[in-house]
Design a protein around this motif. Sequence first.
Motif, PDB file in Angstrom:
ATOM      1  N   LEU A 170      -3.732  -0.396  16.309  1.00 41.49           N
ATOM      2  CA  LEU A 170      -3.802  -1.868  16.316  1.00 41.49           C
ATOM      3  C   LEU A 170      -3.317  -2.369  17.681  1.00 41.49           C
ATOM      4  N   PRO A 171      -4.157  -2.184  18.734  1.00 45.96           N
ATOM      5  CA  PRO A 171      -3.690  -2.502  20.089  1.00 45.96           C
ATOM      6  C   PRO A 171      -3.506  -3.996  20.323  1.00 45.96           C
ATOM      7  N   HIS A 172      -4.138  -4.846  19.504  1.00 44.52           N
ATOM      8  CA  HIS A 172      -4.062  -6.285  19.777  1.00 44.52           C
ATOM      9  C   HIS A 172      -3.137  -7.045  18.839  1.00 44.52           C
ATOM     10  N   ALA A 173      -2.408  -6.316  18.016  1.00 44.99           N
ATOM     11  CA  ALA A 173      -1.443  -6.985  17.128  1.00 44.99           C
ATOM     12  C   ALA A 173      -0.318  -7.598  17.956  1.00 44.99           C
ATOM     13  N   ARG A 174       0.445  -8.557  17.346  1.00 49.27           N
ATOM     14  CA  ARG A 174       1.554  -9.184  18.065  1.00 49.27           C
ATOM     15  C   ARG A 174       2.492  -8.094  18.605  1.00 49.27           C
ATOM     16  N   ILE A 175       2.784  -7.117  17.755  1.00 46.36           N
ATOM     17  CA  ILE A 175       3.491  -5.925  18.225  1.00 46.36           C
ATOM     18  C   ILE A 175       2.523  -4.758  18.054  1.00 46.36           C
ATOM     19  N   PRO A 176       1.919  -4.282  19.160  1.00 47.37           N
ATOM     20  CA  PRO A 176       0.896  -3.231  19.035  1.00 47.37           C
ATOM     21  C   PRO A 176       1.480  -1.952  18.420  1.00 47.37           C
ATOM     22  N   ILE A 177       0.809  -1.412  17.428  1.00 49.81           N
ATOM     23  CA  ILE A 177       1.270  -0.158  16.817  1.00 49.81           C
ATOM     24  C   ILE A 177       0.090   0.744  16.480  1.00 49.81           C
ATOM     25  N   VAL A 178       0.395   2.024  16.285  1.00 49.59           N
ATOM     26  CA  VAL A 178      -0.564   2.950  15.704  1.00 49.59           C
ATOM     27  C   VAL A 178      -0.090   3.232  14.288  1.00 49.59           C
ATOM     28  N   LYS A 179      -0.950   3.036  13.312  1.00 48.51           N
ATOM     29  CA  LYS A 179      -0.612   3.357  11.926  1.00 48.51           C
ATOM     30  C   LYS A 179      -1.159   4.729  11.585  1.00 48.51           C
ATOM     31  N   LEU A 180      -0.322   5.564  10.981  1.00 49.76           N
ATOM     32  CA  LEU A 180      -0.735   6.920  10.633  1.00 49.76           C
ATOM     33  C   LEU A 180      -0.469   7.174   9.169  1.00 49.76           C
ATOM     34  N   SER A 181      -1.312   8.024   8.559  1.00 56.20           N
ATOM     35  CA  SER A 181      -0.941   8.480   7.218  1.00 56.20           C
ATOM     36  C   SER A 181      -1.478   9.873   6.984  1.00 56.20           C
ATOM     37  N   LEU A 182      -0.815  10.588   6.103  1.00 56.33           N
ATOM     38  CA  LEU A 182      -1.254  11.922   5.688  1.00 56.33           C
ATOM     39  C   LEU A 182      -1.478  11.876   4.193  1.00 56.33           C
ATOM     40  N   ASP A 183      -2.560  12.486   3.722  1.00 55.66           N
ATOM     41  CA  ASP A 183      -2.805  12.511   2.283  1.00 55.66           C
ATOM     42  C   ASP A 183      -1.784  13.400   1.593  1.00 55.66           C
ATOM     43  N   PRO A 184      -1.560  13.154   0.307  1.00 57.93           N
ATOM     44  CA  PRO A 184      -0.652  14.034  -0.439  1.00 57.93           C
ATOM     45  C   PRO A 184      -1.150  15.476  -0.414  1.00 57.93           C
ATOM     46  N   SER A 185      -0.199  16.408  -0.400  1.00 60.47           N
ATOM     47  CA  SER A 185      -0.546  17.831  -0.465  1.00 60.47           C
ATOM     48  C   SER A 185       0.552  18.481  -1.290  1.00 60.47           C
ATOM     49  N   PRO A 186       0.394  19.770  -1.672  1.00 62.43           N
ATOM     50  CA  PRO A 186       1.436  20.381  -2.510  1.00 62.43           C
ATOM     51  C   PRO A 186       2.839  20.278  -1.889  1.00 62.43           C
ATOM     52  N   GLY A 187       2.939  20.530  -0.587  1.00 66.30           N
ATOM     53  CA  GLY A 187       4.249  20.444   0.050  1.00 66.30           C
ATOM     54  C   GLY A 187       4.732  19.010   0.244  1.00 66.30           C
ATOM     55  N   LEU A 188       3.822  18.059   0.170  1.00 65.33           N
ATOM     56  CA  LEU A 188       4.145  16.654   0.455  1.00 65.33           C
ATOM     57  C   LEU A 188       3.486  15.777  -0.609  1.00 65.33           C
ATOM     58  N   PRO A 189       4.040  15.823  -1.816  1.00 61.10           N
ATOM     59  CA  PRO A 189       3.327  15.233  -2.965  1.00 61.10           C
ATOM     60  C   PRO A 189       2.991  13.746  -2.815  1.00 61.10           C
ATOM     61  N   HIS A 190       3.667  13.058  -1.889  1.00 60.39           N
ATOM     62  CA  HIS A 190       3.351  11.638  -1.736  1.00 60.39           C
ATOM     63  C   HIS A 190       2.751  11.294  -0.382  1.00 60.39           C
ATOM     64  N   GLY A 191       2.413  12.336   0.388  1.00 58.94           N
ATOM     65  CA  GLY A 191       1.886  12.062   1.714  1.00 58.94           C
ATOM     66  C   GLY A 191       2.945  11.438   2.596  1.00 58.94           C
ATOM     67  N   ILE A 192       2.501  10.905   3.733  1.00 59.06           N
ATOM     68  CA  ILE A 192       3.439  10.252   4.651  1.00 59.06           C
ATOM     69  C   ILE A 192       2.744   9.051   5.250  1.00 59.06           C
ATOM     70  N   ALA A 193       3.482   7.970   5.413  1.00 68.30           N
ATOM     71  CA  ALA A 193       2.946   6.823   6.138  1.00 68.30           C
ATOM     72  C   ALA A 193       3.900   6.529   7.277  1.00 68.30           C
TER      73      ALA A 193
END
Length: 379
Positions: free
Chosen positions: A114-137
């Motif tokens: 999101l390069p044009h947001a008031r505070i530019p950020i990159v949003k990342l997420s990982l899908d759930p997997s056995p080792g990470l049952p809830h994913g990561i945001a």
Amino acid sequence: SPYNSQRRHASKHRFFVVELSQALFDFVIRLLPTQEEMAVKEDVRKLLERLIRTIEPDSRLLSFGSTANGFSLRNSDMDLCCLIDSAERLSASDMVTMLGDLLERETKFHVKPLPHARIPIVKLSLDPSPGLPHGIACDIGFENRLALENTRLLMCYAMIDPTRVRTLVLFLKVWSKRRNINSPYKGTLSSYGYVLLVIYFLIHVKNPPVLPNLQQMPPLRPISQEDTHIGGHNTWSVLLAFIAREASLTPRCRFFDDIELLRQRWQSSNTDSVADLLIDFFRYYSRDFTYNTGVASIRGGLLKKDSKGWQNELAASRYNDSRERNRFCIEDPFEIDFNVARCVTKEGLYQIRGEFMRASRILAMRPRALVTLAQLCEE
Ligand code: CTP
Ligand code: MG
């Protein structure tokens, strides 16, 4: 007799409070992140830092927000901030675009720059997997040094009285999420806002206070020649001056951060239990806080909207929307012109106050502790 009935009442209340405090600890402990979760998050941070350094070799990637301030719940998202130490650095929005491309190519994350947001950020997420049952945001921002500093301030408050402060804050975070009043995008309040409400209450409302005001500790001043030359006069104030470090950034971010020393020398004379504090918290914000005129400031206590130019009626004209922005006012500890609750709309505030009242009502009925918690947090 009336006397006996009063005594029965008091002892029933004490029993309720003891049982509720225990239930609150148990409730919160089950929601803390596991060791594994914290380790996975740290691995992710390191991996991302390595990748960012291929673009900007002099950069560091630091955690802030709940992962770093001691108020983290299980599966909470990760807030990361990239600091670039070199003088000629790319702009935040260029960094967001480049990092977005790189992460898309090199990793399995879902990436949303999101390069044009008031505070530019990159949003990342990982899908759930056995080792990470809830994913990561995870959100990565750039050069947000104030957020790093306010995270450190919150962490210091958490460390002064870990049991009471953390239990209260964590409970209120869960409660506000379950009751749907923790979404700045939908007109209610961020977790950060709720944490400030708790700290404000513990410093400025409770008497005696549960927390000291770390931004107004007595001598926070540079060491003078004189102080260092008075042999043997190692008084509390000289000692404080000694360890009061200059702000790492700007003077406005100065606060007393030697918590080890503070814990040796200062103890709150407030002995309320967590349940007592929770009951009072809800009572204060449903009945006593002056929403129309007051500003909650952990730095300065209860301030007036007038004195900050945040009054909702006078300043509102058809050219600005300050009426909407200043319904509910919580001063940021360092960026004091910034109202942390500016996203709260009229409807949002109505909903939040309604929830404070509902919680007060439930607590006043004093059912068994587990029933109380279940009712409070009913989704
Ligand atoms: N922050 C800020 N100003 C705001 C909102 C947030 O500076 N108006 C910064 C603070 O450093 C805060 C961090 O962003 O600690 C994260 O805010 P938030 O997500 O609201 O709090 P968390 O404690 O991370 O809560 P959650 O677990 O709900 O994500
Ligand atoms: Mg967060």
